[in-house]
Write a protein that holds these residues in place. Structure first.
Motif, short mmCIF file in Angstrom:
data_model
loop_
_atom_site.label_atom_id
_atom_site.label_comp_id
_atom_site.label_asym_id
_atom_site.label_seq_id
_atom_site.Cartn_x
_atom_site.Cartn_y
_atom_site.Cartn_z
N LEU A 137 -2.65 2.10 13.47
CA LEU A 137 -2.24 3.49 13.30
C LEU A 137 -2.13 3.85 11.81
CD1 LEU A 137 -1.07 6.20 14.34
CD2 LEU A 137 1.17 5.09 14.41
N ALA A 138 -1.45 2.98 11.05
CA ALA A 138 -1.29 3.25 9.62
C ALA A 138 -2.63 3.24 8.90
CB ALA A 138 -0.36 2.20 9.00
N ALA A 139 -3.53 2.32 9.26
CA ALA A 139 -4.83 2.23 8.61
C ALA A 139 -5.69 3.44 8.92
CB ALA A 139 -5.54 0.95 9.03
N GLY A 149 -0.62 9.73 -2.91
CA GLY A 149 0.16 10.89 -2.49
C GLY A 149 0.90 10.65 -1.19
N ARG A 150 1.87 11.50 -0.91
CA ARG A 150 2.69 11.39 0.30
C ARG A 150 1.87 11.56 1.57
NH1 ARG A 150 7.25 15.49 0.42
NH2 ARG A 150 7.55 14.47 2.43
N LYS A 151 0.76 12.28 1.46
CA LYS A 151 -0.06 12.58 2.63
C LYS A 151 -0.62 11.32 3.28
CE LYS A 151 -3.83 15.73 3.90
NZ LYS A 151 -4.85 16.66 3.36
N CYS A 152 -0.79 10.26 2.47
CA CYS A 152 -1.42 9.03 2.97
C CYS A 152 -0.64 8.40 4.11
CB CYS A 152 -1.58 8.03 1.84
SG CYS A 152 -2.51 8.64 0.42
N TYR A 153 0.69 8.51 4.08
CA TYR A 153 1.54 7.85 5.08
C TYR A 153 2.49 8.80 5.79
CZ TYR A 153 0.10 3.07 3.93
OH TYR A 153 -0.62 1.91 3.77
N PHE A 154 2.40 10.09 5.51
CA PHE A 154 3.35 11.03 6.11
C PHE A 154 3.29 10.98 7.65
CE2 PHE A 154 4.01 15.20 8.09
CZ PHE A 154 5.35 15.42 7.76
N GLU A 155 2.09 11.11 8.20
CA GLU A 155 1.96 11.07 9.67
C GLU A 155 2.40 9.73 10.23
OE1 GLU A 155 -1.82 12.48 11.19
OE2 GLU A 155 -2.12 13.66 9.37
N THR A 156 2.08 8.66 9.50
CA THR A 156 2.48 7.32 9.95
C THR A 156 4.00 7.21 10.03
OG1 THR A 156 0.51 6.33 8.96
CG2 THR A 156 2.37 4.87 9.41
N PHE A 157 4.70 7.66 8.99
CA PHE A 157 6.16 7.59 8.99
C PHE A 157 6.75 8.40 10.15
CE2 PHE A 157 5.92 6.91 4.16
CZ PHE A 157 5.83 5.54 4.33
N PHE A 158 6.21 9.57 10.38
CA PHE A 158 6.73 10.41 11.45
C PHE A 158 6.51 9.77 12.82
CE2 PHE A 158 6.22 13.80 14.62
CZ PHE A 158 7.45 14.43 14.49
N ALA A 160 15.45 5.76 8.68
CA ALA A 160 14.68 5.43 7.48
C ALA A 160 13.29 6.06 7.50
CB ALA A 160 14.58 3.91 7.35
N PHE A 161 12.61 6.00 8.63
CA PHE A 161 11.26 6.55 8.70
C PHE A 161 11.25 8.07 8.54
CE2 PHE A 161 10.03 2.55 11.11
CZ PHE A 161 9.26 2.06 10.07
N PHE A 162 12.20 8.75 9.13
CA PHE A 162 12.27 10.20 8.96
C PHE A 162 12.64 10.57 7.52
CE2 PHE A 162 13.12 10.27 13.72
CZ PHE A 162 11.82 10.68 14.02
N LEU A 163 13.45 9.72 6.88
CA LEU A 163 13.77 9.94 5.47
C LEU A 163 12.51 9.82 4.62
CD1 LEU A 163 15.81 10.26 3.12
CD2 LEU A 163 16.13 7.77 3.20
N LEU A 164 11.66 8.83 4.91
CA LEU A 164 10.41 8.67 4.18
C LEU A 164 9.45 9.83 4.43
CD1 LEU A 164 9.74 4.84 4.69
CD2 LEU A 164 10.19 6.00 2.52
N ALA A 165 9.47 10.35 5.65
CA ALA A 165 8.61 11.49 5.96
C ALA A 165 9.04 12.74 5.21
CB ALA A 165 8.60 11.75 7.47
N LEU A 166 10.35 12.87 4.96
CA LEU A 166 10.87 14.06 4.30
C LEU A 166 10.79 13.96 2.78
CD1 LEU A 166 14.08 14.69 6.47
CD2 LEU A 166 11.98 16.06 6.45
N GLN A 218 0.82 -1.21 0.00
CA GLN A 218 0.00 0.00 0.00
C GLN A 218 0.86 1.27 0.00
OE1 GLN A 218 -1.00 -2.86 1.84
NE2 GLN A 218 -2.29 -3.05 0.02
N ILE A 219 2.02 1.21 0.65
CA ILE A 219 2.91 2.38 0.68
C ILE A 219 3.41 2.70 -0.73
CG2 ILE A 219 5.16 3.20 1.48
CD1 ILE A 219 4.66 1.62 4.08
N SER A 220 3.90 1.69 -1.43
CA SER A 220 4.41 1.93 -2.78
C SER A 220 3.28 2.34 -3.72
CB SER A 220 5.11 0.66 -3.31
OG SER A 220 4.21 -0.43 -3.34
N GLU A 221 2.09 1.79 -3.53
CA GLU A 221 0.94 2.15 -4.36
C GLU A 221 0.55 3.61 -4.14
OE1 GLU A 221 -3.07 -0.25 -5.42
OE2 GLU A 221 -2.93 0.40 -3.33
N SER A 222 0.52 4.06 -2.89
CA SER A 222 0.12 5.43 -2.59
C SER A 222 1.13 6.45 -3.12
CB SER A 222 -0.07 5.61 -1.08
OG SER A 222 1.17 5.50 -0.41
N LEU A 223 2.40 6.05 -3.20
CA LEU A 223 3.43 6.96 -3.70
C LEU A 223 3.57 6.90 -5.22
CD1 LEU A 223 6.21 6.40 -0.99
CD2 LEU A 223 4.69 8.37 -1.23
#
Length: 557
Positions: free
Chosen positions: A485-487, A511-520, A420-426, A363-368
């Motif tokens: 949390l992610a869902a 879009g990035r918005k779908c998982y931005f908060e999750t990654f952070f 890694a997670f902060f890199l994904l958030a950025l 789902q992460i790769s699909e949303s991006l």
């Protein structure tokens, strides 16, 4: 000598079992199709991945079965649980049968349980046949579980690269075939025997050969899997991968030849100094890993009680910490230990969160916008997890040159996860996604493999089977909480303008918005894991240091 040769065949068989039974790694490859066929929400899909992880909570059942059934029977019980669990899911996803959501949830749980049972079989094989080099055998065997997704990706591309649903069919059939292949070595296990000093030295060099070959296998799968989308190329690469998995079968011949050379030319070609396992250290090693004798623990505890307090940090971390390594901790004592809960939190916020990330990778790769790269990303995570598991043997290979407590290695290994997670958030770029996936796979793989040895050292080898099952209860708990949390974040963004409605009526958040908060949030949680593992290292460092000094004292006495 025949018995010595057979044990290497058994180790190779255990690597085959691990390599083809890590079926939870490819959940992301077919999760989108499963979501579409069942017509479920992202939250319900998350619960299915939780169900697979919940199977680990029933791992203790395999230990109970081993008390009443032969090892090969338990192995085939695991194989048929997977055949039933994954096979029926494949029929559902092919729309050949229709099952309610609750039954699909049960099938996921059953399939996850089969993975844990296979792991138990491999642990027992390594423990019974490699008493002197147990950590090295366990690390090598467990590491191959990390290449499962890469191997399944090759098999899928070699058969039908345009059908992601076939992963479920492969998950059902391949472990059964592998179990049948490994049956003969398991039935021909050699009787337990004590090893002479020269045999231990030979074993350590053989492990060096096997680890080198394992590294080459991992690099082969990592570097060449990206060009396997073509069926004919995938078949060629799959043949090469299978050859690399079969190649370690030459190990018994090498062991026999080296034994003959040692007997014939021992005076001309001494093997002194060629071992990674000190013979003088062997008794102490057995003490920590599998012996019931407590003499070393008494020595360590007496040394601890007479220690010099040489700093404020030692005073701060002294209260209720472990006085010696290898002391047996029954479950009632274990849950009262502060060190155990620090260890639990470190695993919960480190390795487990990495596993949840892999479950959501589809789902992460699909949303991006990289849905076509899902299989490659799953392979990347899998192979990096494999290298992380191999690296968990570093404390055993390097302890005479660069000594560092195993809990310290654990703390260092957790650092890449928040990075890694902060890199994904950025950044939502493809390069950032690939780099983060590699870092998380490397980190979580190290944790999964090192945890077996750490549990034995901190809380006793004889209680490790029970204690480790208590530790991994954090996996279904973390899978539930992190997945939830992610869902929630994903579904909350479905109402935005980034929503895409597919032809089958299912909705996808883009879009990035779908998982931005999750990654952070995942990054902040994994920082807690780093802090907890660092605290565990500070509290256990004195015990590891005293073990190292006592080991050196025994070596030179």
């Amino acid at each position: 000598m025949v018995g010595q040769s057979r044990k290497w065949v058994i180790l190779v068989a255990s690597t085959w079992i691990q390599a083809f039974t890590g079926t939870n790694f490819d959940f992301s490859a077919y999760s989108s199709d499963l979501k579409s066929v069942l017509g479920i929400s992202q939250m319900q899909l998350s619960y299915l991945s939780v169900a697979s992880d919940m199977g680990k909570a029933f791992g203790w059942c395999s230990g109970v079965c081993l008390m009443y059934f032969p090892l090969w029977v338990v192995m085939f019980m695991a194989a048929f649980m997977g055949l039933f669990g994954y096979g029926l899911q494949w029929l559902v996803i092919q729309r050949l049968i229709s099952l309610p959501y609750c039954l699909v949830f049960f099938l996921c749980l059953l399939a996850g349980c089969s993975i844990c049972w296979f792991n138990t079989v491999c642990y027992v094989l390594c423990i019974k046949n490699f008493s002197a080099n147990r950590p090295l055998a366990l690390s090598l065997s467990i590491s191959f579980n990390g290449v499962s997704a890469a191997l399944y990706n090759l098999i899928a591309n070699a058969t039908n690269p345009n059908n992601d649903t076939q992963y479920l069919l492969l998950n059902a059939l391949v472990p059964v075939i592998t179990s049948a292949t490994a049956l003969v070595p398991i039935l021909r296990q050699p009787p337990p025997q004590s090893l002479p000093a020269e045999a231990v030295r030979r074993d350590s060099l053989t492990f060096l050969f096997l680890n080198s070959l394992a590294c080459f296998t991992g690099l082969y799968l990592l570097l060449l899997n990206s060009i396997s989308s073509n069926a004919s190329v995938a078949r060629t690469l799959l043949a090469g991968a299978l050859f690399l998995l079969i190649l370690p079968l030459v190990t018994p011949g090498i062991a026999y030849a080296r034994g003959w050379a040692d007997r014939t030319f021992h005076s001309s070609f001494p093997l002194e100094g060629s071992s990674f396992v000190d013979i003088d250290d062997l008794d102490l090693h057995k003490e920590l890993i599998g012996s019931e004798d407590s003499s070393t623990n008494v020595l360590l505890e007496s040394t601890y009680n007479s220690k010099d307090k040489d700093g404020c940090c030692d005073t701060m971390w002294e209260k209720d910490r472990l006085t010696a390594l290898g002391e047996e901790h029954p479950a009632t004592l274990l849950v009262r230990r502060s060190d155990f809960w620090l260890y639990y939190i470190a695993y919960f916020c480190g390795g487990t969160i990495g596993l949840v990330y892999s479950n959501n990778l589809g789902q992460i790769s699909e949303s991006l916008g990289y849905s076509s790269q899902t299989s490659s990303l799953v392979t990347l995570y899998s192979v990096c997890s494999f290298f992380g598991r191999l690296l968990s043997a570093a404390p055993d290979f390097l302890r005479h040159k660069v000594y560092f407590a195993r809990t310290g290695w654990l703390a260092v290994a957790l650092v890449p996860t928040p990075t890694a997670f902060f890199l994904l958030a950025l950044s939502g770029s493809k390069a950032a996604l690939s780099a983060a996936t590699a870092l998380i796979g490397l980190s979580s793989g190290f944790v999964f493999s090192a945890a077996v040895s750490i549990t034995s050292e901190l809380f006793g080898p004889n209680s490790a089977s029970v204690n480790h099952n208590i530790l991994i209860t954090n996996i279904p708990l973390g899978s539930l909480l992190y997945g939830l949390l992610a869902a929630l974040v994903y579904d909350a963004n479905l109402g935005s303008s980034n929503t895409v409605v597919l032809m089958d009526g299912s909705t996808v958040c883009m879009g990035r918005k779908c998982y931005f908060e999750t990654f952070f949030l995942w990054g902040c949680i994994s920082l807690l894991g780093v802090a907890s593992s660092s605290s565990l290292y500070l509290r256990t460092r004195a015990a590891y240091d005293r073990l190292h000094r006592n080991r050196n004292r025994m070596q030179f006495s």
